[in-house]
Design a protein around this motif. Structure first.
Motif, PDB file in Angstrom:
ATOM      1  N   LEU B   7      46.622  43.457  44.251  1.00  0.00           N
ATOM      2  CA  LEU B   7      47.913  43.770  43.633  1.00  0.00           C
ATOM      3  C   LEU B   7      47.747  44.681  42.426  1.00  0.00           C
ATOM      4  O   LEU B   7      46.726  44.635  41.734  1.00  0.00           O
ATOM      5  CB  LEU B   7      48.608  42.477  43.200  1.00  0.00           C
ATOM      6  CG  LEU B   7      48.841  41.474  44.336  1.00  0.00           C
ATOM      7  CD1 LEU B   7      49.346  40.155  43.760  1.00  0.00           C
ATOM      8  CD2 LEU B   7      49.830  42.022  45.367  1.00  0.00           C
ATOM      9  N   PHE B   8      48.781  45.489  42.168  1.00  0.00           N
ATOM     10  CA  PHE B   8      48.755  46.412  41.045  1.00  0.00           C
ATOM     11  C   PHE B   8      50.034  46.279  40.228  1.00  0.00           C
ATOM     12  O   PHE B   8      51.049  45.757  40.703  1.00  0.00           O
ATOM     13  CB  PHE B   8      48.601  47.859  41.543  1.00  0.00           C
ATOM     14  CG  PHE B   8      47.234  48.141  42.056  1.00  0.00           C
ATOM     15  CD1 PHE B   8      46.236  48.595  41.196  1.00  0.00           C
ATOM     16  CD2 PHE B   8      46.927  47.925  43.383  1.00  0.00           C
ATOM     17  CE1 PHE B   8      44.963  48.829  41.666  1.00  0.00           C
ATOM     18  CE2 PHE B   8      45.648  48.174  43.863  1.00  0.00           C
ATOM     19  CZ  PHE B   8      44.668  48.624  43.003  1.00  0.00           C
ATOM     20  N   GLY B   9      49.947  46.821  39.003  1.00  0.00           N
ATOM     21  CA  GLY B   9      51.116  46.880  38.129  1.00  0.00           C
ATOM     22  C   GLY B   9      51.714  45.501  37.874  1.00  0.00           C
ATOM     23  O   GLY B   9      50.997  44.518  37.701  1.00  0.00           O
ATOM     24  N   ARG B  10      53.035  45.444  37.872  1.00  0.00           N
ATOM     25  CA  ARG B  10      53.700  44.186  37.500  1.00  0.00           C
ATOM     26  C   ARG B  10      53.540  43.096  38.545  1.00  0.00           C
ATOM     27  O   ARG B  10      53.828  41.933  38.273  1.00  0.00           O
ATOM     28  CB  ARG B  10      55.182  44.429  37.212  1.00  0.00           C
ATOM     29  CG  ARG B  10      55.995  44.909  38.374  1.00  0.00           C
ATOM     30  CD  ARG B  10      57.481  44.998  37.990  1.00  0.00           C
ATOM     31  NE  ARG B  10      58.270  45.537  39.071  1.00  0.00           N
ATOM     32  CZ  ARG B  10      58.533  46.830  39.225  1.00  0.00           C
ATOM     33  NH1 ARG B  10      58.062  47.693  38.356  1.00  0.00           N
ATOM     34  NH2 ARG B  10      59.252  47.270  40.242  1.00  0.00           N
ATOM     35  N   LYS B  12      50.830  41.944  39.503  1.00  0.00           N
ATOM     36  CA  LYS B  12      49.793  41.042  38.978  1.00  0.00           C
ATOM     37  C   LYS B  12      50.414  40.040  38.015  1.00  0.00           C
ATOM     38  O   LYS B  12      50.004  38.891  37.944  1.00  0.00           O
ATOM     39  CB  LYS B  12      48.706  41.852  38.263  1.00  0.00           C
ATOM     40  CG  LYS B  12      47.866  42.669  39.213  1.00  0.00           C
ATOM     41  CD  LYS B  12      46.536  43.052  38.631  1.00  0.00           C
ATOM     42  CE  LYS B  12      46.654  44.020  37.506  1.00  0.00           C
ATOM     43  NZ  LYS B  12      45.358  44.638  37.148  1.00  0.00           N
ATOM     44  N   SER B  75      51.610  47.946  45.474  1.00  0.00           N
ATOM     45  CA  SER B  75      51.937  48.324  44.104  1.00  0.00           C
ATOM     46  C   SER B  75      53.424  48.658  44.011  1.00  0.00           C
ATOM     47  O   SER B  75      54.065  48.963  45.013  1.00  0.00           O
ATOM     48  CB  SER B  75      51.085  49.502  43.648  1.00  0.00           C
ATOM     49  OG  SER B  75      51.321  50.618  44.455  1.00  0.00           O
TER      50      SER B  75
END
Lengths: 248, 82
Positions: B7-10, B12, B75
């Motif tokens: 996972l990426f960005g928010r 996470k 993402s």
């Protein structure tokens, strides 16, 4: 080129005197002079780019002031491009700076970017970004995408036919539905700073970082290592054969 | 089959994890992965139609088939403001 002006910067080994001299030979075009474009143009001028064009047909509005640093209340109602031209010229007279008060369209983009070594994205329109992407691939001009939304920003340097283009990563991106994009005032400066650094790395032939995602509220930074899409309709097929600089 | 999603960005922050494991059926697609992800984390619902996803470092469409061992990432959508 003034040696004193860049002395502290040339001490940085990633750049050095050679990099500084090379940067002074380069020309950038910044499309959009708002939150991102004005900050990126400011940094590129201060850091010693050779020349820069800033294209925007909008005027400075009170709603721009929370996320920009060059515009003041006295500039309200004036052309963004011309205000930036005047202010940036006062910052660094060694840089050739031109403000262009014009809307960028599919029809005029080729004539605007034909002399640029790099295109810096300061627009707030996805459809215009896809036009930039297409002309970048067609004429082999690198560009640096950047976008901001609420507290999150993204940056990606694009080296045509070498790194993924915007279309490669854009499977399902509709145009923004709301008229006004929410943006935290502190975000564009930091995203523009990342964008400017990727721009300079591109101009110096240094490797790029991939797709960068930064959340200024969560202080969360991610880089995504991605590949080109071999089936990309824009960069995946050799469909453009015109040589750079021979724009018809 | 169980697949691992990075996972990426928010995302996470929403999940409080860097990677998650999802259970999906044989022959399922990236679209099914997103359905499963959104169901588990409803806060991501608003991104559903624009989520950026890659398979083995290559951005891919919703109908891309997933097999065990594929490296999947999710993402937030590319952002459009300036």
């Amino acid at each position: 080129m003034s040696i004193d002006r860049y002395r502290r910067q040339t001490l940085v080994k990633e750049l050095g005197q050679k990099g500084q001299e090379l940067l002074a030979t380069k020309h950038a075009i910044v499309i959009g002079g708002g939150g991102l474009g004005s900050h990126s143009a400011n940094l590129l001028v201060r850091m010693g780019i050779g020349g820069i064009d800033i294209v925007d047909n909008d005027t400075v509005d009170i709603t721009n002031l929370h996320r920009t640093s060059l515009f003041t209340q006295e500039d309200l109602g004036k052309s963004k491009a011309f205000v930036l031209q005047e202010k940036l010229r006062a910052i660094n007279t060694e840089v050739r700076i031109r403000g262009i008060n014009q809307k960028v369209t599919k029809e005029n983009i080729e004539s605007l970017v034909k002399n640029a070594d790099v295109i810096v994205d300061g627009t707030d329109s996805m459809s215009l970004r896809f036009i930039i992407n297409e002309v970048s691939i067609k004429y082999n001009i690198p560009w640096v995408y950047a976008g901001v939304y609420e507290t999150v920003g993204m940056v990606m340097g694009i080296l045509p036919k070498k790194t993924p283009c915007l279309q490669c990563i854009s499977q399902n991106i509709p145009e923004s539905t709301s008229g006004e994009t929410p943006v935290l005032g502190s975000l564009p400066a930091i995203i523009a700073s990342i964008q400017c650094t990727e721009t300079i790395k591109l101009l110096l032939g240094k490797p790029l970082a991939g797709l960068l995602i930064y959340d200024v509220w969560k202080q969360c930074f991610d880089t995504m290592d991605i590949k080109r899409n071999p089936h990309c309709p824009i960069c995946g097929i050799k469909k453009h054969s015109l040589a750079r600089g021979r724009i018809i | 089959m169980k697949i691992t999603v990075r996972l990426f960005g928010r995302y996470k922050d929403i999940t409080n994890k860097d990677t998650i494991q999802l259970n999906i059926g044989e022959g399922n697609t990236l679209g099914d992965v997103i359905d499963c992800f959104v169901k588990q984390y409803p806060a991501t619902e608003k991104d559903k139609s624009r989520m950026m996803m890659s398979k083995n470092k290559l951005y891919a469409s919703f109908d891309t088939t997933i097999i065990e061992g594929d490296e999947i990432t999710l993402s937030p959508p590319v952002v459009s403001g300036g």
